[in-house]
Design a protein around this motif. Sequence first.
Motif, PDB file in Angstrom:
ATOM      1  N   ASP A 195      66.799  84.611  71.053  1.00  0.00           N
ATOM      2  CA  ASP A 195      66.102  84.438  69.780  1.00  0.00           C
ATOM      3  C   ASP A 195      66.128  82.977  69.339  1.00  0.00           C
ATOM      4  OD1 ASP A 195      65.649  87.117  69.733  1.00  0.00           O
ATOM      5  OD2 ASP A 195      67.195  87.587  68.254  1.00  0.00           O
ATOM      6  N   PRO A 196      65.034  82.503  68.742  1.00  0.00           N
ATOM      7  CA  PRO A 196      65.024  81.138  68.199  1.00  0.00           C
ATOM      8  C   PRO A 196      65.705  81.104  66.839  1.00  0.00           C
ATOM      9  CG  PRO A 196      62.911  82.183  67.817  1.00  0.00           C
ATOM     10  CD  PRO A 196      63.732  83.170  68.608  1.00  0.00           C
ATOM     11  N   GLY A 197      65.927  79.891  66.343  1.00  0.00           N
ATOM     12  CA  GLY A 197      66.481  79.738  65.004  1.00  0.00           C
ATOM     13  C   GLY A 197      65.429  80.005  63.944  1.00  0.00           C
ATOM     14  N   CYS A 198      65.650  79.452  62.765  1.00  0.00           N
ATOM     15  CA  CYS A 198      64.767  79.734  61.629  1.00  0.00           C
ATOM     16  C   CYS A 198      63.680  78.682  61.439  1.00  0.00           C
ATOM     17  CB  CYS A 198      65.598  79.812  60.342  1.00  0.00           C
ATOM     18  SG  CYS A 198      66.933  81.017  60.397  1.00  0.00           S
ATOM     19  N   VAL A 199      63.692  77.625  62.250  1.00  0.00           N
ATOM     20  CA  VAL A 199      62.777  76.504  62.044  1.00  0.00           C
ATOM     21  C   VAL A 199      61.698  76.525  63.120  1.00  0.00           C
ATOM     22  CG1 VAL A 199      62.592  73.995  61.876  1.00  0.00           C
ATOM     23  CG2 VAL A 199      64.651  75.155  61.051  1.00  0.00           C
ATOM     24  N   PRO A 200      60.423  76.395  62.762  1.00  0.00           N
ATOM     25  CA  PRO A 200      59.356  76.350  63.775  1.00  0.00           C
ATOM     26  C   PRO A 200      59.570  75.207  64.764  1.00  0.00           C
ATOM     27  CG  PRO A 200      58.437  76.607  61.568  1.00  0.00           C
ATOM     28  CD  PRO A 200      59.894  76.325  61.393  1.00  0.00           C
ATOM     29  N   ASN A 201      59.173  75.433  66.018  1.00  0.00           N
ATOM     30  CA  ASN A 201      59.403  74.443  67.071  1.00  0.00           C
ATOM     31  C   ASN A 201      58.792  73.081  66.759  1.00  0.00           C
ATOM     32  OD1 ASN A 201      60.827  76.253  68.559  1.00  0.00           O
ATOM     33  ND2 ASN A 201      59.195  76.722  70.011  1.00  0.00           N
ATOM     34  N   ARG A 202      57.676  73.074  66.051  1.00  0.00           N
ATOM     35  CA  ARG A 202      57.001  71.798  65.804  1.00  0.00           C
ATOM     36  C   ARG A 202      57.821  70.880  64.894  1.00  0.00           C
ATOM     37  NH1 ARG A 202      54.419  75.626  62.706  1.00  0.00           N
ATOM     38  NH2 ARG A 202      54.346  75.255  60.446  1.00  0.00           N
ATOM     39  N   GLN A 203      58.819  71.446  64.230  1.00  0.00           N
ATOM     40  CA  GLN A 203      59.634  70.648  63.319  1.00  0.00           C
ATOM     41  C   GLN A 203      60.977  70.254  63.928  1.00  0.00           C
ATOM     42  OE1 GLN A 203      59.996  72.667  59.549  1.00  0.00           O
ATOM     43  NE2 GLN A 203      57.804  73.099  59.409  1.00  0.00           N
ATOM     44  N   LEU A 204      61.183  70.536  65.226  1.00  0.00           N
ATOM     45  CA  LEU A 204      62.459  70.232  65.867  1.00  0.00           C
ATOM     46  C   LEU A 204      62.506  68.773  66.311  1.00  0.00           C
ATOM     47  CD1 LEU A 204      62.902  73.397  68.133  1.00  0.00           C
ATOM     48  CD2 LEU A 204      63.727  73.039  65.825  1.00  0.00           C
ATOM     49  N   PRO A 205      63.721  68.161  66.364  1.00  0.00           N
ATOM     50  CA  PRO A 205      64.950  68.678  65.758  1.00  0.00           C
ATOM     51  C   PRO A 205      65.079  68.229  64.308  1.00  0.00           C
ATOM     52  CG  PRO A 205      65.452  66.730  67.034  1.00  0.00           C
ATOM     53  CD  PRO A 205      63.964  66.951  67.172  1.00  0.00           C
ATOM     54  N   VAL A 206      65.815  68.979  63.528  1.00  0.00           N
ATOM     55  CA  VAL A 206      66.053  68.646  62.121  1.00  0.00           C
ATOM     56  C   VAL A 206      67.284  67.752  62.038  1.00  0.00           C
ATOM     57  CG1 VAL A 206      66.616  69.588  59.853  1.00  0.00           C
ATOM     58  CG2 VAL A 206      65.051  70.822  61.363  1.00  0.00           C
ATOM     59  N   PRO A 207      67.230  66.649  61.306  1.00  0.00           N
ATOM     60  CA  PRO A 207      68.428  65.808  61.150  1.00  0.00           C
ATOM     61  C   PRO A 207      69.603  66.624  60.612  1.00  0.00           C
ATOM     62  CG  PRO A 207      66.495  64.676  60.306  1.00  0.00           C
ATOM     63  CD  PRO A 207      66.055  66.080  60.614  1.00  0.00           C
ATOM     64  N   ASN A 208      70.748  66.472  61.274  1.00  0.00           N
ATOM     65  CA  ASN A 208      71.976  67.191  60.916  1.00  0.00           C
ATOM     66  C   ASN A 208      71.852  68.699  61.136  1.00  0.00           C
ATOM     67  OD1 ASN A 208      74.677  66.884  60.155  1.00  0.00           O
ATOM     68  ND2 ASN A 208      74.257  67.532  58.056  1.00  0.00           N
ATOM     69  N   GLY A 209      70.838  69.101  61.892  1.00  0.00           N
ATOM     70  CA  GLY A 209      70.670  70.514  62.212  1.00  0.00           C
ATOM     71  C   GLY A 209      71.463  70.903  63.447  1.00  0.00           C
ATOM     72  N   MET A 210      71.308  72.145  63.865  1.00  0.00           N
ATOM     73  CA  MET A 210      72.074  72.660  64.997  1.00  0.00           C
ATOM     74  C   MET A 210      71.786  71.877  66.279  1.00  0.00           C
ATOM     75  SD  MET A 210      74.222  74.834  66.268  1.00  0.00           S
ATOM     76  CE  MET A 210      74.378  76.388  65.391  1.00  0.00           C
ATOM     77  N   THR A 211      70.518  71.671  66.591  1.00  0.00           N
ATOM     78  CA  THR A 211      70.171  70.964  67.825  1.00  0.00           C
ATOM     79  C   THR A 211      70.762  69.560  67.828  1.00  0.00           C
ATOM     80  OG1 THR A 211      68.118  72.229  68.026  1.00  0.00           O
ATOM     81  CG2 THR A 211      68.262  70.171  69.257  1.00  0.00           C
ATOM     82  N   HIS A 212      70.666  68.881  66.703  1.00  0.00           N
ATOM     83  CA  HIS A 212      71.228  67.531  66.586  1.00  0.00           C
ATOM     84  C   HIS A 212      72.746  67.561  66.806  1.00  0.00           C
ATOM     85  CE1 HIS A 212      72.128  63.561  64.878  1.00  0.00           C
ATOM     86  NE2 HIS A 212      73.043  64.162  64.134  1.00  0.00           N
ATOM     87  N   CYS A 213      73.437  68.496  66.179  1.00  0.00           N
ATOM     88  CA  CYS A 213      74.900  68.559  66.280  1.00  0.00           C
ATOM     89  C   CYS A 213      75.357  68.899  67.699  1.00  0.00           C
ATOM     90  CB  CYS A 213      75.449  69.585  65.290  1.00  0.00           C
ATOM     91  SG  CYS A 213      75.273  69.119  63.560  1.00  0.00           S
ATOM     92  N   VAL A 214      74.697  69.877  68.319  1.00  0.00           N
ATOM     93  CA  VAL A 214      75.088  70.280  69.672  1.00  0.00           C
ATOM     94  C   VAL A 214      74.848  69.139  70.657  1.00  0.00           C
ATOM     95  CG1 VAL A 214      74.530  71.831  71.581  1.00  0.00           C
ATOM     96  CG2 VAL A 214      74.755  72.742  69.277  1.00  0.00           C
ATOM     97  N   ASN A 215      73.702  68.499  70.555  1.00  0.00           N
ATOM     98  CA  ASN A 215      73.404  67.386  71.462  1.00  0.00           C
ATOM     99  C   ASN A 215      74.361  66.216  71.246  1.00  0.00           C
ATOM    100  OD1 ASN A 215      71.296  68.804  72.588  1.00  0.00           O
ATOM    101  ND2 ASN A 215      69.716  67.829  71.328  1.00  0.00           N
ATOM    102  N   LEU A 216      74.755  65.999  70.000  1.00  0.00           N
ATOM    103  CA  LEU A 216      75.668  64.895  69.707  1.00  0.00           C
ATOM    104  C   LEU A 216      77.064  65.179  70.267  1.00  0.00           C
ATOM    105  CD1 LEU A 216      75.936  62.149  68.412  1.00  0.00           C
ATOM    106  CD2 LEU A 216      76.390  63.263  66.212  1.00  0.00           C
TER     107      LEU A 216
END
Length: 553
Positions: A88-109
């Motif tokens: 399942d995807p998160g709550c944010v549409p793909n076109r808005q990825l990644p969100v600053p300080n969001g999950m993708t940003h934190c995991v990649n960091l």
Amino acid sequence: MSQPLSIFFTIMPSMSMPAELLASLKDDNFWRSLEAITKKAEKVMPQVTVASHKRGDSGTLDQRIEDRSEFARMGVKLATITGSPLLDPGCVPNRQLPVPNGMTHCVNLVNKIVRKDYGRPGQRVELAKLPYLLKRIRHLLRVFYDFKVGQRVHPDMVFCDWEKTFDVGLTLHQVGLCLQLDPPRLRAVMEAGGRELEVFLLDDDLDVGDFRKTAMIVEQRVAADVESEDSDRVAAGEIEQAAGKDLAAHVMAWFYGDMSVAFILNERAESTPDEKRWAQKAVKRLVQWSTSATLRGTLGDSLTDAMRPIYWSTPVLTKFCQAGGLAALFGDWVNSSCRDLCEEALKELPDVAWRNQTSASLAAITRELQAKLNQESVEIADTPIFIDACFSMYTHYGLAPLQKAGRRESPQDPVVFYYLAHHLKRLPPPANTAPQRADFAHLLADYTAMPRSMQKRYGWANLTVSGRWDCLDSYGCEAEGCPEKATLEQLRARRVRGVREPAVERRLEEWGSKAMACKACGRVAYCSAACQRVHWPTHKPECLKHRNAKRRL
């Protein structure tokens, strides 16, 4: 269920079967779809089996990480085939990825700091960010699943921006493996993270969510209530079904498990006091998570995958078992994708691994052995692993754990432990000699060959009063229209929960315990000769079939 599909379901957290799935079992299209899924899964399962045995002992650090995370990637392939909620995807549409300080940003960091930038100038400052980032990841998973399971809206949902939930777990898994395979890097991370990181990894409670906490409480209350009935267990199952949709802890399980195993494997005689403390905490935490039926169901095979290095090393496994983790090994042998690896470990397990077991760990071991019988067949009791387990348990702890296991109340449980304890008390050993392994092998062989009607009599003796009322249709006289059964059904209908009637309970007990087996086949039982005569036209074909089979043998 086919082997590939049954193994896949163990990769997912344990969940009760939804009502809509039960309804779909009557739909032909459902079975056609299931068959198609199974055929696809059969192509992937050999790769999963190979992946579950990979050790990743050679090559560069990145190559070793890739080898060790192969099992997880195979899980992604299977999840794709079966449509797992972990995709399942998160709550944010793909076109808005990644969100600053969001999950993708934190995991990649986290991945960048630990794996890519380690060794660069100023690394300690970067490593010190890890406690905040890991807490942020845990928080966002909780926000997401609180909304998904309970429709709780939180402002931070805008930061739940991942494409697939599995990606979060897999990336953290590779970070954990990196630290596990590189002890100096692990020490640097722990020193930079300080007390805050230690608490996060080794002290904080597992975030199972409010729904699972409620399910655990209800399950414990039902288990503790000797008057609990089928309706209570059904209600508890429905709560567990809803709680099973919360996968926040499951997503983090790889990382938590990898880190705990890292602390255990990297403890040496020359370790610092901090490293020894981390290892002690890690063992305690891993034992708790891996031996609790509820927590293990929450974490799924992610934890098993992380624990493979413990199963690979007999000395490490022995210490883990002596700390209370023996039930985890049996549990993974019963129900995990690494069952072959666990079977090999059990065959080589030294007797000293049985030392220091608590009553709780012994109860968990017998629970797993019973689950193995339920899962496969009664013949599994006459196998070396089962015989050795029962013999070792008796050798170290006497009859008590077998007697306790024999008092289980679930009517689905086999009665092998009740049978063992009952006969071991009556077994006349040679003078000054305790029962030997051969005695256990003989008893368990007799148990597997026992006629069905006799097994049911042992099962009836093993049930509580409320269990007997619940199972009135499964035990005792099998004749249709049995007058005694009809009377008992009337008594059951007017029964008041919690009110004891000794005369009625004695009548109920005798109806099941004194039922006489058919002498010809031993597969059915009756409360009287009259009932046997009434049932003979129905029973005759089956009786002749089994009688002829006996003659051929």
